[in-house]
Write an enzyme that holds these catalytic residues in place. Structure first.
Site, PDB file in Angstrom:
ATOM      1  N   ARG A 243       0.827  -1.218   0.000  1.00 55.69           N
ATOM      2  CA  ARG A 243       0.000   0.000   0.000  1.00 55.69           C
ATOM      3  C   ARG A 243       0.859   1.265   0.000  1.00 55.69           C
ATOM      4  O   ARG A 243       0.424   2.304  -0.517  1.00 55.69           O
ATOM      5  CB  ARG A 243      -0.950  -0.021   1.199  1.00 55.69           C
ATOM      6  CG  ARG A 243      -2.093  -0.952   0.952  1.00 55.69           C
ATOM      7  CD  ARG A 243      -2.906  -1.285   2.167  1.00 55.69           C
ATOM      8  NE  ARG A 243      -3.808  -2.369   1.796  1.00 55.69           N
ATOM      9  CZ  ARG A 243      -4.458  -3.127   2.649  1.00 55.69           C
ATOM     10  NH1 ARG A 243      -4.324  -2.933   3.950  1.00 55.69           N
ATOM     11  NH2 ARG A 243      -5.253  -4.087   2.219  1.00 55.69           N
ATOM     12  N   TYR A 362      -7.186  -1.092  -6.119  1.00 57.70           N
ATOM     13  CA  TYR A 362      -6.361  -2.288  -5.852  1.00 57.70           C
ATOM     14  C   TYR A 362      -5.507  -2.171  -4.591  1.00 57.70           C
ATOM     15  O   TYR A 362      -5.361  -1.118  -4.020  1.00 57.70           O
ATOM     16  CB  TYR A 362      -5.571  -2.743  -7.071  1.00 57.70           C
ATOM     17  CG  TYR A 362      -4.550  -1.832  -7.719  1.00 57.70           C
ATOM     18  CD1 TYR A 362      -4.098  -0.654  -7.176  1.00 57.70           C
ATOM     19  CD2 TYR A 362      -4.020  -2.223  -8.951  1.00 57.70           C
ATOM     20  CE1 TYR A 362      -3.148   0.122  -7.827  1.00 57.70           C
ATOM     21  CE2 TYR A 362      -3.067  -1.454  -9.611  1.00 57.70           C
ATOM     22  CZ  TYR A 362      -2.643  -0.289  -9.040  1.00 57.70           C
ATOM     23  OH  TYR A 362      -1.710   0.463  -9.671  1.00 57.70           O
ATOM     24  N   GLU A 363      -5.005  -3.349  -4.173  1.00 56.29           N
ATOM     25  CA  GLU A 363      -4.310  -3.519  -2.873  1.00 56.29           C
ATOM     26  C   GLU A 363      -5.200  -3.051  -1.724  1.00 56.29           C
ATOM     27  O   GLU A 363      -4.744  -2.407  -0.767  1.00 56.29           O
ATOM     28  CB  GLU A 363      -2.932  -2.859  -2.897  1.00 56.29           C
ATOM     29  CG  GLU A 363      -2.084  -3.526  -3.978  1.00 56.29           C
ATOM     30  CD  GLU A 363      -0.610  -3.471  -3.784  1.00 56.29           C
ATOM     31  OE1 GLU A 363      -0.158  -3.344  -2.641  1.00 56.29           O
ATOM     32  OE2 GLU A 363       0.080  -3.584  -4.810  1.00 56.29           O
ATOM     33  N   GLY A 364      -6.467  -3.357  -1.860  1.00 56.20           N
ATOM     34  CA  GLY A 364      -7.474  -2.966  -0.870  1.00 56.20           C
ATOM     35  C   GLY A 364      -8.141  -1.682  -1.314  1.00 56.20           C
ATOM     36  O   GLY A 364      -7.467  -0.665  -1.530  1.00 56.20           O
TER      37      GLY A 364
END
Ligand SMILES: Cc1cc2nc3c(=O)[nH]c(=O)nc-3n(C[C@H](O)[C@H](O)[C@H](O)COP(=O)(O)OP(=O)(O)OC[C@H]3O[C@@H](n4cnc5c(N)ncnc54)[C@H](O)[C@@H]3O)c2cc1C
Length: 379
Positions: A243, A362-364
């Site tokens: 992140r 993306y990536e949460g």
């Protein structure tokens, strides 16, 4: 708090800025248009030692600090968010978990070629039915003596198809939920491992995003990464670092759009003077500049915390949430301030606006970042 960069960090910024402006920027519009993977840019990342940045020299890495790495992704993303994410996924999501959780043997065999860029890496967690709810994994790994037998599929995998080495998550004990997930290092050449659909995307179009299919794929026993059934923790810790990379990508996109806009408004004339002379335009510039700077402080703080061994999960979530929102806001304003021209492919701000959106997903997703932050406040 010291906001001054070290001499080495300044040198890395200068080096990646020159590399981006001289060699990477020129290809950005074409790879966006064609959606092809930019092999030339990848080769440059390799040549400049940007593919194993925070890995120690012992394993062929560059031994740089976390902030230098964030600055690298930021600078690449100013003019090519595709190259930014190729770099980020490789460094944060493939090299790092092997560095952190791998055995000596795994580091020799898999990390060394990744850290010098000889091989490209990817991280495969998401499935059709396990996105935000990443614990709901359906891919299964069954113990078969010398091998793990993998069955299932993954979707939306960055560097998918282009990568040689994949960190893949699968259920080893479905009765235990997230405590029954394990991580595996999977070679692209594994029999029973195929690449499926390649996504046709709104932005970061040169970055390959692929489906992975496993049909009785035989993974050697030694390729279990970390302990059995501890894979979910590995995934979550890996994403905390990832992140920071995506936050740096968002920051770079915002900065690139801002720089282009400042140039444009100084030369574009209406009503007999440059549009930069109008206060309505100037106030937008002030807001954009302030928000980018606030995002930068959050991103650099998260990177610094990781470097110093402090907790960085919440800092990374805040940096990603905020920087992604700033990237969306700034790129949208950048298009507006370019007027009709901003809506055409003659200017790069429309690409930057399309590239910015993925940083909120993306990536949460941004919603997940809010869950991480609020859970920490309310614990
Ligand atoms: C270009 C691209 C590259 C990617 N690269 C990778 C990669 O390399 N590796 C990998 O493993 N994955 C990757 N992903 C997958 C990505 O991380 C997921 O798409 C993302 O986590 C969201 O999952 P989802 O798409 O299934 O959405 P869903 O989980 O279906 O969510 C849909 C919407 O509902 C919201 N939502 C869901 N649950 C809640 C809740 N409890 N509360 C509030 N809101 C909620 C979400 O925030 C979102 O807005 C990539 C995706 C894309 C598009």
């Amino acid at each position: 708090m010291n906001f001054e960069l070290t001499k080495q960090q300044k040198m890395i910024r200068q080096m990646v800025r020159e590399l981006t402006e001289k060699d990477i920027k020129s290809r950005a519009a074409e790879i966006d248009e064609t959606g092809r993977f930019p092999t030339e840019s990848y080769e440059l990342l390799k040549k400049y030692g940007l593919l194993g940045m925070t890995i120690s020299k012992k394993y062929n890495g560059a031994g740089a600090d976390e902030l230098s790495y964030a600055i690298t992704v930021e600078e690449l993303s100013r003019y090519c968010a595709t190259t930014g994410v190729i770099c980020s996924a490789h460094n944060s999501l493939a090299c790092w978990p092997i560095y952190k959780f791998g055995t000596e043997e795994q580091k020799e065999k898999y990390l060394k070629p990744l850290a010098c860029g000889e091989k490209l890496g990817a991280f495969a967690l998401t499935e059709p039915n396990a996105g935000t709810d990443a614990g709901a994994q359906q891919t299964k790994a069954i113990d078969d003596g010398d091998y793990w037998i993998l069955n299932g599929s993954k979707i939306f995998i960055t560097n998918g198809g282009q990568a040689d080495t994949y960190i893949v998550f699968a259920m080893t004990d479905p009765s235990k939920g997230t405590r029954g997930i394990s991580a595996f290092i999977v070679d692209r050449s594994t029999i029973g491992f195929e690449i499926g659909k390649i996504e046709h995307k709104m932005g970061i179009r040169g970055s390959a995003t692929a489906e992975l299919i496993f049909r009785d794929a035989k993974i050697p026993k030694n390729n279990l990464l970390g302990s059995l059934n501890k894979g979910f923790k590995i995934a979550m810790q890996t994403l905390d670092g990832g992140r920071i990379g995506i936050a740096a990508q968002a920051l770079g996109i915002a900065q690139g759009a801002f720089d282009e806009t400042v140039k444009y408004i100084k030369q574009r004339e209406q009503f007999g003077r440059p549009i930069a002379k109008f206060q309505g335009v100037q106030f937008n510039i002030a807001e954009m500049k302030t928000k980018i700077e606030a995002a930068r402080i959050l991103v650099y703080k998260a990177a610094n915390n990781k470097e110093k061994g402090k907790s960085y999960s919440v800092e990374a979530a805040m940096a990603k949430l905020f920087a992604a929102e700033v990237a969306m806001e700034v790129t949208t304003k950048a298009v507006q301030l370019h007027g009709g021209y901003g809506y055409t492919k003659d200017y790069c701000v429309e690409r930057m606006m399309r590239d910015a959106k993925i940083t909120e997903i993306y990536e949460g997703t941004s919603e997940v970042q809010k869950m991480v932050i609020s859970a920490n406040v309310l614990k």
